[in-house]
Design an enzyme around this catalytic site. Structure first.
Site, short mmCIF file in Angstrom:
data_model
loop_
_atom_site.label_atom_id
_atom_site.label_comp_id
_atom_site.label_asym_id
_atom_site.label_seq_id
_atom_site.Cartn_x
_atom_site.Cartn_y
_atom_site.Cartn_z
N ASP A 24 49.43 -22.86 -38.44
CA ASP A 24 50.62 -23.46 -39.27
C ASP A 24 49.97 -25.27 -40.09
O ASP A 24 49.14 -25.38 -41.15
CB ASP A 24 52.04 -23.87 -39.48
CG ASP A 24 52.95 -24.02 -40.38
OD1 ASP A 24 53.32 -23.51 -41.56
OD2 ASP A 24 54.19 -24.34 -39.07
N PHE B 193 58.68 -18.30 -43.28
CA PHE B 193 59.00 -18.10 -41.86
C PHE B 193 58.57 -16.53 -41.16
O PHE B 193 59.29 -16.25 -42.25
CB PHE B 193 60.01 -18.78 -40.88
CG PHE B 193 59.76 -19.33 -39.68
CD1 PHE B 193 59.33 -20.27 -39.86
CD2 PHE B 193 60.79 -18.01 -38.90
CE1 PHE B 193 59.15 -20.71 -38.23
CE2 PHE B 193 60.62 -18.36 -37.35
CZ PHE B 193 59.79 -19.42 -36.50
P1 IMP Z 1 50.72 -26.03 -36.52
O1 IMP Z 1 50.63 -27.10 -35.19
O2 IMP Z 1 51.82 -26.53 -37.37
O3 IMP Z 1 49.95 -24.83 -36.51
O4 IMP Z 1 51.67 -24.76 -35.32
C1 IMP Z 1 51.78 -23.10 -35.16
C2 IMP Z 1 53.04 -23.06 -34.21
O5 IMP Z 1 54.32 -23.19 -34.89
C3 IMP Z 1 52.37 -21.55 -33.87
O6 IMP Z 1 51.62 -21.31 -32.56
C4 IMP Z 1 53.66 -20.71 -33.75
O7 IMP Z 1 54.22 -21.27 -32.54
C5 IMP Z 1 54.45 -21.74 -34.66
N1 IMP Z 1 55.23 -21.20 -35.92
C6 IMP Z 1 54.62 -22.20 -37.50
N2 IMP Z 1 55.17 -20.68 -37.79
C7 IMP Z 1 55.41 -20.12 -37.54
C8 IMP Z 1 56.24 -18.56 -37.97
O8 IMP Z 1 55.95 -19.09 -39.62
N3 IMP Z 1 56.92 -18.29 -37.67
C9 IMP Z 1 56.80 -18.39 -36.04
N4 IMP Z 1 56.15 -19.20 -35.68
C10 IMP Z 1 56.11 -20.24 -36.38
#
Ligand code: IMP
Length: 187
Positions: free
Chosen positions: A107, A156
């Site tokens: 994300d 999400f």
């Molecule tokens: P980042 O550091 O923002 O890339 O975080 C990634 C983590 O956020 C993933 O491993 C998920 O645990 C959580 N995450 C990000 N987007 C979603 C989503 O749409 N659904 C569920 N979990 C998410």
């Protein structure tokens, strides 16, 4: 027969179980070709990635090892500080090994950015990234993704390992969570 209740909170199915299965098979075959003689270590982050990891390794007909880490972000999710706390470290050494980081979803990229630096410090021979879902809209850290399952819009999503408040990981598909589940006034 009425459907189990977790399906009721899904607004829309984004990726069916069949689509996921087919794409994971392709990724596994590609990795098996690319890593045929390298005995890679697949490093996954608990908990969301375990379903993907479990299917991916069974699509790779080559010698490999698995290791698991657990991390938690400092502060509220909206802070995006990129500061990550290691709750569970690797159980084996990755020095001199070819590492494939297996992620459920990227994300902002902040968690993975931290993790990649952490793993680099442990002296692997190489590190590549394999993610099932790429959500580029909110990216804050630039990440090179070597193997990507699907690119998805900024919504999400839940299922196939992904949760909201620890629920829905057991959905066999990837769905968009109904906004009323997290903002009760929305519907
Ligand atoms: P980042 O550091 O923002 O890339 O975080 C990634 C983590 O956020 C993933 O491993 C998920 O645990 C959580 N995450 C990000 N987007 C979603 C989503 O749409 N659904 C569920 N979990 C998410």
């Amino acid at each position: 027969m009425s459907e189990p209740r977790i399906h009721d909170d899904v607004e829309e199915v984004l990726l069916t179980h069949e689509q996921i299965t087919a794409r994971v098979a392709e990724l596994g075959a590609q990795l098996a070709t690319d890593y045929a003689d390298r005995n890679p270590v697949l490093v996954s982050v608990l908990k969301g990635s375990i379903i993907f990891l479990a299917d991916l390794v069974r699509a790779m007909d080559v010698p490999l090892a698995i290791d698991l880490m657990e991390v938690s972000s400092y502060g509220a999710a909206t802070e995006s500080s990129g500061q990550v706390r290691i709750l569970k470290d690797l159980s084996g050494s990755i020095e001199g090994r070819h590492v494939i980081v297996v992620e459920d979803i990227i994300d902002t990229g902040l968690t993975l950015n931290y993790l990649l630096r952490y793993l680099e410090d442990r002296g692997p021979a190489s590190i590549q990234v394999c993610c099932l879902l790429d959500k580029p809209a909110r990216r804050l850290a630039s990440i090179e993704i070597d193997y990507r399952g699907f690119t998805i819009p900024d919504r999400f999503v839940i299922g196939y390992g992904l949760d909201y408040d620890e629920r829905y990981r057991n959905l066999p598909y990837i769905g968009v969570l109904r906004p009323s589940v997290y903002t009760p006034a929305a519907e």
